[in-house]
Design a protein around this motif. Structure first.
Motif, mmCIF file in Angstrom:
data_model
loop_
_atom_site.group_PDB
_atom_site.id
_atom_site.type_symbol
_atom_site.label_atom_id
_atom_site.label_comp_id
_atom_site.label_asym_id
_atom_site.label_seq_id
_atom_site.Cartn_x
_atom_site.Cartn_y
_atom_site.Cartn_z
ATOM 1 N N PRO A 27 -4.074 38.232 4.528
ATOM 2 C CA PRO A 27 -4.817 39.007 3.869
ATOM 3 C C PRO A 27 -3.885 40.154 3.130
ATOM 4 N N THR A 28 -4.612 40.664 2.234
ATOM 5 C CA THR A 28 -3.821 41.632 1.486
ATOM 6 C C THR A 28 -3.682 43.059 2.278
ATOM 7 N N ASP A 44 -9.008 47.331 5.976
ATOM 8 C CA ASP A 44 -10.214 47.376 6.312
ATOM 9 C C ASP A 44 -10.744 46.663 7.462
ATOM 10 N N ASP A 45 -9.902 45.505 7.713
ATOM 11 C CA ASP A 45 -10.213 44.922 9.017
ATOM 12 C C ASP A 45 -9.959 45.777 10.362
ATOM 13 N N ARG A 67 -12.796 48.264 10.639
ATOM 14 C CA ARG A 67 -13.495 47.497 10.878
ATOM 15 C C ARG A 67 -13.793 47.405 12.553
ATOM 16 N N TYR A 98 -2.672 38.163 12.143
ATOM 17 C CA TYR A 98 -2.880 38.156 10.632
ATOM 18 C C TYR A 98 -2.054 37.418 9.771
ATOM 19 N N ASN A 133 -5.073 45.893 1.793
ATOM 20 C CA ASN A 133 -6.034 46.468 1.851
ATOM 21 C C ASN A 133 -7.183 45.941 2.816
ATOM 22 N N GLU A 134 -6.908 44.488 2.722
ATOM 23 C CA GLU A 134 -8.112 43.670 3.516
ATOM 24 C C GLU A 134 -7.480 43.939 5.069
#
Length: 75
Positions: A5-6, A12-13, A16, A39, A8-9
């Motif tokens: 993931p980036t 976000d995860d 979440r 990750y 930001n991803e």
């Protein structure tokens, strides 16, 4: 192998997982090496993400104990 993931991803995860109760308030988050393995990211990227969430008041560091989900989110 999936694409990592980036930043930001990743952020976000993690948010979440906190919001959905997978990482409830007061719980210790996995170690940086566990997160890096999960990750498929470098330790430095994980450190930056954790630092970002600490600045936002989502995570709190406890010296000698680890990093925990903040009880009172200051978002």
């Amino acid at each position: 192998m999936p694409i990592p993931p980036t930043m930001n991803e990743l952020l976000d995860d993690l948010v979440r997982r906190i919001n959905e109760g997978e990482l409830p308030p007061g719980s210790q988050i996995p170690s940086t090496s566990e997160l890096a393995d999960h990750y498929n990211l470098s330790l430095s990227t994980i450190h930056r993400a954790v630092a970002t969430l600490r600045k936002q008041g989502i995570l709190i560091g406890r010296p000698g104990r680890g990093v925990f989900v903040a009880e009172n989110q200051s978002r």
